[in-house]
Write an enzyme that holds these catalytic residues in place. Structure first.
Site: not given
Length: 164
Positions: A26, A137
């Site tokens: 990210h 994630s």
């Protein structure tokens, strides 16, 4: 000679996601997108059908800590359609990170839907660097749930907080 318009539109981009947890992947996408926009809003989307591992406020704080001092980055929590969030914050761009071809197919369908809902919202795709291809994630949460070391996938502030 190039003359700028007296009235210029600020380039605001929304980077939506759950960021559960916020990973180095990210961070890489945000860092590489920052030169493209005047403001980048990281939008932590609340999805009532998902139960996150980390509370919304914790994820918000991690991102704020990572980008403190960077006036181009804001962090918000939002519910509902991403395109509606764009309208509320004045964003004309949505940023999405792509790891694999199947990511693109899924994200393109969402981009097409968003464009049909608001023709002024354009989706920008950035491919992740090869070293972050496996950083998802979902996988990081699995490593954490089973007591593994996820430090190689997380920014220091996130890793320190999780290991408290």
């Amino acid at each position: 000679m190039c003359i700028k318009n007296a009235i210029s539109m600020e380039r605001i981009c929304l980077f939506p996601g759950t960021f559960d947890p916020f990973t180095l992947g990210h961070k890489d996408i945000i860092d590489r997108a920052l030169p493209l926009f005047d403001k980048l809003v990281v939008g932590i989307g609340v999805n009532s059908s998902k139960q996150p591992m980390f509370p919304d406020q914790q994820r918000l704080q991690w991102i704020m800590d990572i980008y403190k001092g960077n006036k181009k980055v804001e962090v918000i929590i939002y519910e509902g359609l991403t395109v509606h969030c764009c309208e509320r914050i004045g964003a004309h761009y949505v940023l999405r990170g792509i790891r694999y071809v199947n990511d693109f197919e899924y994200e393109k369908a969402i981009a097409d839907m968003n464009r049909s809902l608001n023709k002024n919202v354009e989706t920008i795709f950035l491919t992740c660097l090869p070293k972050y291809t496996s950083v998802a994630s979902t996988l990081v949460r699995d490593v954490l749930r089973h007591g593994g070391d996820a430090s190689g996938f997380l920014p220091d502030v996130v890793n320190r907080d999780i290991n408290k």
